[in-house]
Design a protein around this motif. Structure first.
Motif, PDB file in Angstrom:
ATOM      1  N   GLN A 165       9.080 -15.644 -26.061  1.00 60.10           N
ATOM      2  CA  GLN A 165       9.362 -15.197 -24.705  1.00 60.10           C
ATOM      3  C   GLN A 165       8.260 -15.733 -23.801  1.00 60.10           C
ATOM      4  O   GLN A 165       7.083 -15.512 -24.055  1.00 60.10           O
ATOM      5  CB  GLN A 165       9.409 -13.664 -24.641  1.00 60.10           C
ATOM      6  N   HIS A 166       8.650 -16.432 -22.729  1.00 64.88           N
ATOM      7  CA  HIS A 166       7.665 -16.986 -21.800  1.00 64.88           C
ATOM      8  C   HIS A 166       6.945 -15.860 -21.059  1.00 64.88           C
ATOM      9  O   HIS A 166       7.504 -14.781 -20.861  1.00 64.88           O
ATOM     10  CB  HIS A 166       8.350 -17.911 -20.790  1.00 64.88           C
ATOM     11  N   PRO A 167       5.685 -16.098 -20.668  1.00 60.13           N
ATOM     12  CA  PRO A 167       5.020 -15.096 -19.823  1.00 60.13           C
ATOM     13  C   PRO A 167       5.637 -15.114 -18.426  1.00 60.13           C
ATOM     14  O   PRO A 167       6.125 -16.149 -17.965  1.00 60.13           O
ATOM     15  CB  PRO A 167       3.567 -15.595 -19.772  1.00 60.13           C
ATOM     16  N   HIS A 168       5.638 -13.982 -17.771  1.00 61.29           N
ATOM     17  CA  HIS A 168       6.079 -13.945 -16.381  1.00 61.29           C
ATOM     18  C   HIS A 168       4.930 -14.349 -15.467  1.00 61.29           C
ATOM     19  O   HIS A 168       3.767 -14.283 -15.844  1.00 61.29           O
ATOM     20  CB  HIS A 168       6.587 -12.544 -16.029  1.00 61.29           C
ATOM     21  N   ASP A 169       5.273 -14.767 -14.264  1.00 71.79           N
ATOM     22  CA  ASP A 169       4.255 -15.163 -13.308  1.00 71.79           C
ATOM     23  C   ASP A 169       3.460 -13.956 -12.823  1.00 71.79           C
ATOM     24  O   ASP A 169       3.987 -12.848 -12.743  1.00 71.79           O
ATOM     25  CB  ASP A 169       4.907 -15.859 -12.103  1.00 71.79           C
ATOM     26  N   ALA A 206      16.614  -6.492 -13.032  1.00 67.13           N
ATOM     27  CA  ALA A 206      15.805  -7.073 -14.107  1.00 67.13           C
ATOM     28  C   ALA A 206      15.479  -6.006 -15.153  1.00 67.13           C
ATOM     29  O   ALA A 206      15.355  -4.823 -14.831  1.00 67.13           O
ATOM     30  CB  ALA A 206      14.535  -7.663 -13.527  1.00 67.13           C
ATOM     31  N   PHE A 207      15.308  -6.438 -16.411  1.00 64.95           N
ATOM     32  CA  PHE A 207      15.225  -5.471 -17.520  1.00 64.95           C
ATOM     33  C   PHE A 207      14.102  -4.472 -17.344  1.00 64.95           C
ATOM     34  O   PHE A 207      14.244  -3.324 -17.754  1.00 64.95           O
ATOM     35  CB  PHE A 207      15.128  -6.203 -18.868  1.00 64.95           C
ATOM     36  N   MET A 208      12.986  -4.874 -16.713  1.00 68.79           N
ATOM     37  CA  MET A 208      11.882  -3.914 -16.581  1.00 68.79           C
ATOM     38  C   MET A 208      12.128  -2.877 -15.476  1.00 68.79           C
ATOM     39  O   MET A 208      11.307  -2.004 -15.261  1.00 68.79           O
ATOM     40  CB  MET A 208      10.533  -4.627 -16.401  1.00 68.79           C
ATOM     41  N   THR A 248      19.073 -12.078 -24.007  1.00 68.85           N
ATOM     42  CA  THR A 248      20.058 -12.438 -22.978  1.00 68.85           C
ATOM     43  C   THR A 248      19.403 -12.672 -21.602  1.00 68.85           C
ATOM     44  O   THR A 248      20.103 -12.872 -20.616  1.00 68.85           O
ATOM     45  CB  THR A 248      21.101 -11.310 -22.803  1.00 68.85           C
ATOM     46  N   HIS A 249      18.064 -12.660 -21.569  1.00 68.39           N
ATOM     47  CA  HIS A 249      17.374 -12.754 -20.276  1.00 68.39           C
ATOM     48  C   HIS A 249      17.881 -13.928 -19.447  1.00 68.39           C
ATOM     49  O   HIS A 249      18.142 -13.791 -18.249  1.00 68.39           O
ATOM     50  CB  HIS A 249      15.879 -12.880 -20.531  1.00 68.39           C
ATOM     51  N   HIS A 250      18.053 -15.102 -20.086  1.00 69.29           N
ATOM     52  CA  HIS A 250      18.466 -16.285 -19.320  1.00 69.29           C
ATOM     53  C   HIS A 250      19.975 -16.371 -19.113  1.00 69.29           C
ATOM     54  O   HIS A 250      20.478 -17.347 -18.576  1.00 69.29           O
ATOM     55  CB  HIS A 250      17.873 -17.550 -19.938  1.00 69.29           C
ATOM     56  N   THR A 291      16.657 -14.867 -13.132  1.00 71.81           N
ATOM     57  CA  THR A 291      16.311 -15.268 -11.762  1.00 71.81           C
ATOM     58  C   THR A 291      15.466 -14.213 -11.036  1.00 71.81           C
ATOM     59  O   THR A 291      15.192 -14.368  -9.852  1.00 71.81           O
ATOM     60  CB  THR A 291      17.593 -15.529 -10.940  1.00 71.81           C
ATOM     61  N   HIS A 292      15.028 -13.169 -11.758  1.00 70.26           N
ATOM     62  CA  HIS A 292      14.281 -12.107 -11.052  1.00 70.26           C
ATOM     63  C   HIS A 292      12.976 -12.612 -10.452  1.00 70.26           C
ATOM     64  O   HIS A 292      12.440 -11.967  -9.548  1.00 70.26           O
ATOM     65  CB  HIS A 292      14.045 -10.890 -11.955  1.00 70.26           C
ATOM     66  N   ILE A 293      12.444 -13.735 -10.956  1.00 73.92           N
ATOM     67  CA  ILE A 293      11.290 -14.358 -10.288  1.00 73.92           C
ATOM     68  C   ILE A 293      11.747 -15.725  -9.808  1.00 73.92           C
ATOM     69  O   ILE A 293      11.905 -16.648 -10.598  1.00 73.92           O
ATOM     70  CB  ILE A 293      10.092 -14.509 -11.231  1.00 73.92           C
TER      71      ILE A 293
HETATM   72 CU    CU Z   1      11.845 -12.675 -16.740  1.00 77.45          CU
END
Ligand code: CU
Length: 378
Positions: free
Chosen positions: A107-111, A146-148, A162-164, A169-171
């Motif tokens: 899982q990529h880090p978020h910005d 967004a999931f969070m 399933t995030h992508h 697109t939440h960021i």
């Molecule tokens: Cu994300």
């Protein structure tokens, strides 16, 4: 107000909005934060191990302006500190750590800056209003919250696979949204930058408005929030710049408080990626969390995605669309609770169902798990 989820999305009217509220002159403010310290162990030959911190800090302020309401929002993530390659997460794909290779099974880090946005809304009658939203970064009108920010998902310390398909697109660096709310309905449209955030997670990227989406939301009863949305994304993946994506999503969130401080919330969502040129790929997600006495939480997330990226580098499987399944379940015990702080410990286990073609890559039973401590300030 009670319906507001991430970006301009809606959640059910029954959603608890806990936070530290303040008032400074004409401004009313709200802040909350959540951090998870996670030990992650993903099984099988493609697994891995890592200890990291994820979570978010969010602050909102709003005040009357003319006939309407003006608001500011900021949301920050501690994810960049975990390093550019994020954390091991079997079957996850999307974005890049180095600008050259795909992040697969991670899982990529978020910005650092997940949202810096301004809103303006104004009533046009007793039951109708219009609004404008602009973010750099922000979240366009596409997908479920967004999931969070979903009540049934925010306590689960791992991202959905399933995030992508649903809410990646939440960021988005550059979003402008306009919409109308009429009673229990909302219709909105966005122009935004199609490209996902790059691997530099601390910066603000240049905005563009090259992609479009629209969403219809409906809260028919207090416990339920429904949405359908569609978007046309220009060149979302830096590593596949010639591929555009159409995305269609539909979701339902049901949130039911009951008894004395108990809460049950579930989300079902479907997302379809139509790659142009390329395949049409569906993703499905069901997540649910039950919290008893604000102390004990049980959660579950089950997902299915049609994948091409996991086996991208396997010549024999290249170009094949293969369905993969994941289910995670776990619990949290909050051992410390005051009016504004909750601290707890939890664990989750993940199981997978894979097609025969992928079993040599992942092993026959790559069971994975996480143990974590968490703190919520709200
Ligand atoms: Cu994300």
């Amino acid at each position: 107000m009670t319906r507001e989820g991430s970006g301009t999305s809606w959640v059910p009217d029954t959603t608890p909005h806990e936070g530290i509220h303040g008032r400074f002159g004409a401004w009313s403010t709200m802040a909350h934060a959540q951090f998870n310290l996670v030990y992650d162990r993903q099984g099988g030959p493609r697994g891995g191990e890592k200890t990291f911190v994820n979570g978010m800090v969010m602050a909102m302020a709003q005040r009357p302006l003319g006939e309407g309401t003006f608001g500011l929002r900021a949301m920050l993530s501690p994810d960049p500190f975990m390093g550019p390659s994020g954390y091991p997460l079997l079957l996850a794909s999307g974005e890049t750590a180095d600008g050259r290779t795909h992040l697969i099974d991670r899982q990529h880090p978020h910005d650092l800056f997940m949202e810096l946005a301004a809103t303006y809304s104004r009533n046009i009658s007793d039951t109708a209003s219009f609004f404008l939203y602009a973010g750099l970064p922000g979240e366009p009108a596409l997908g479920p919250p967004a999931f969070m920010h979903r009540t049934g998902g925010m306590d689960i310390p791992e991202a959905p696979i399933t995030h992508h398909w649903l809410d990646s697109t939440h960021i988005t660096f550059g979003v402008v949204t306009a919409g109308v709310v009429v009673d229990k309905w909302k219709l909105e449209a966005s122009a935004f930058r199609g490209r996902e955030p790059d691997q530099y997670r601390y910066d603000i990227e240049a905005p563009r408005l090259d992609s479009f989406s629209a969403r219809l939301s409906w809260n028919p009863i207090r416990e339920l929030s429904l949405q359908v949305s569609a978007g046309r994304l220009h060149s979302p993946e830096a590593l596949e710049p010639l591929v555009d994506e159409d995305r269609v999503t539909a979701s339902a969130i049901y949130t039911q408080p009951f008894g004395d401080d108990n809460l049950w919330s579930s989300t079902f969502a479907w997302g379809r990626k139509i790659l142009r040129p390329g395949e049409t790929l569906d993703g499905f997600m069901l997540e649910s969390a039950l919290t008893l006495k604000k102390t004990y939480t049980l959660f579950l997330r089950a997902e299915r995605v049609a994948q091409t990226e996991l086996h991208h580098d396997e010549p024999a499987l290249h170009g094949r669309v293969l369905p993969v399944h994941k289910v995670s379940f776990g619990g949290i015990y909050d051992f410390y609770r005051t009016e504004h702080v909750r601290a707890g410990v939890g664990a989750l286990v993940s199981k997978y169902a894979l097609p025969d073609e992928l079993k040599p890559l992942y092993g026959s039973d790559p069971t994975s798990g996480m143990i974590f401590g968490r703190i919520k300030i709200q």
